[in-house]
Scaffold this active site. Sequence first.
Site, PDB file in Angstrom:
ATOM      1  N   ASP A  51       0.821  -1.210  -0.567  1.00 21.81           N
ATOM      2  CA  ASP A  51       0.383  -0.053  -0.429  1.00 21.81           C
ATOM      3  C   ASP A  51       0.988   1.170   0.386  1.00 21.81           C
ATOM      4  OD1 ASP A  51      -2.105   2.582   1.731  1.00 21.81           O
ATOM      5  OD2 ASP A  51      -2.854   1.143   0.493  1.00 21.81           O
ATOM      6  N   ASP A  53      -6.108  -5.253  -2.833  1.00 15.75           N
ATOM      7  CA  ASP A  53      -5.137  -5.762  -2.397  1.00 15.75           C
ATOM      8  C   ASP A  53      -4.194  -6.740  -2.255  1.00 15.75           C
ATOM      9  OD1 ASP A  53      -7.065  -4.446  -0.079  1.00 15.75           O
ATOM     10  OD2 ASP A  53      -7.568  -5.790   0.649  1.00 15.75           O
ATOM     11  N   GLU A  77      -1.300  -4.804  -4.507  1.00 17.67           N
ATOM     12  CA  GLU A  77      -0.763  -4.050  -3.290  1.00 17.67           C
ATOM     13  C   GLU A  77       0.034  -4.959  -2.869  1.00 17.67           C
ATOM     14  OE1 GLU A  77      -3.403  -0.503  -2.561  1.00 17.67           O
ATOM     15  OE2 GLU A  77      -3.447  -2.517  -1.076  1.00 17.67           O
TER      16      GLU A  77
HETATM   17 MN    MN Z   1      -5.365  -2.431   0.234  1.00 19.83          MN
END
Ligand code: MN
Length: 240
Positions: free
Chosen positions: A62, A127, A130
Site C-alpha cells: 500500500d 489488495d 498491493e
Molecule cells: Mn489495500
Amino acid sequence: MPFPIPLGLVAPMPVLSSEDYKDLQEKIGYHFKNIQNLETALTHRSYKDSRKNYELLEFLGDSIVNFLVVDFLVENFPDHKEGVLASMKAYLISEEFLSSIAEELGLDKYVKISGNRKFVSSSVLADLFEALLGAIYIDSERDMNFLRQLFFEKYGNRMREVVEKGLYKRDYKTLLQELTQGKWKDRPVYRVVSVVGKEHEKVFEVECSIREHRAIGKGRSKKEAQQEAAKKVYEMLQNT
Ligand code: MN
C-alpha cells in the site's frame, strides 16, 4: 436453521502448478527467487491453510504504490499544481484503478481464498495487487530502483492515459464521501445557506460540513454549489 451451502462453495480449488506461476510471473515481468513470497501475496486470510496470508505484504505494498504513483506524477507532470496532482494520485491508488490492473493480470484466478473464486471483490483484487508489489520488493531484496523501473515500464502508459484523458476527474461529492467513509465511516452534510438573485440569475450558496470541517460553495445551481463546497472540504482534508 443452517444455511444451505451452495455446491460451488465446497468444491476444492484446483491445485496450481509451478507452470501456472510461470505464466503469471511472465505477465508480471518478474521471476521470484523464492516462490513462497508470491504464494503468500496470493493467499487471503480466509483460506483454510493460510499459515501465511497477504496482509503484511499488502500493508507494505500500500505504501509502495502510494510512493511510486507520486514519484511518477512528479517526474512526468511537474507543471501541475499540487492539488491537481493530489486528485490524480487519489485515482491512481484507488480500488477502481488497482483492481483493474489486478484483473488484467488475472490475480483472481490465482488467489487462494475460501469460497468461490469467481466472486473475488474489487477490494480484494486491489489488495492483491498491493500485496504483489510488497512481495516483489521483499523478494528482490528491497530493490526499490528495480521495482520503480518495473512499475513505470508496465503501468506508465496506463497512468499517463488516466492523466491525459482526465479519467481521474471524478466528481467531488463522490470523492469526498469516499474519503470520509474511509476515515470516519461518516458522510458529509449539505445545506443551502442562501439563494439570491432574480429568476434565471439565481446564485446558490451551499454549505458542506463533516465533523469540524466546513466550507461554502457558490453556483448557478444547487448541484454546482454542492460540488464547489465538496471540493473545498476535500482539499482541506487532503492537507490535514
Ligand atoms: Mn489495500
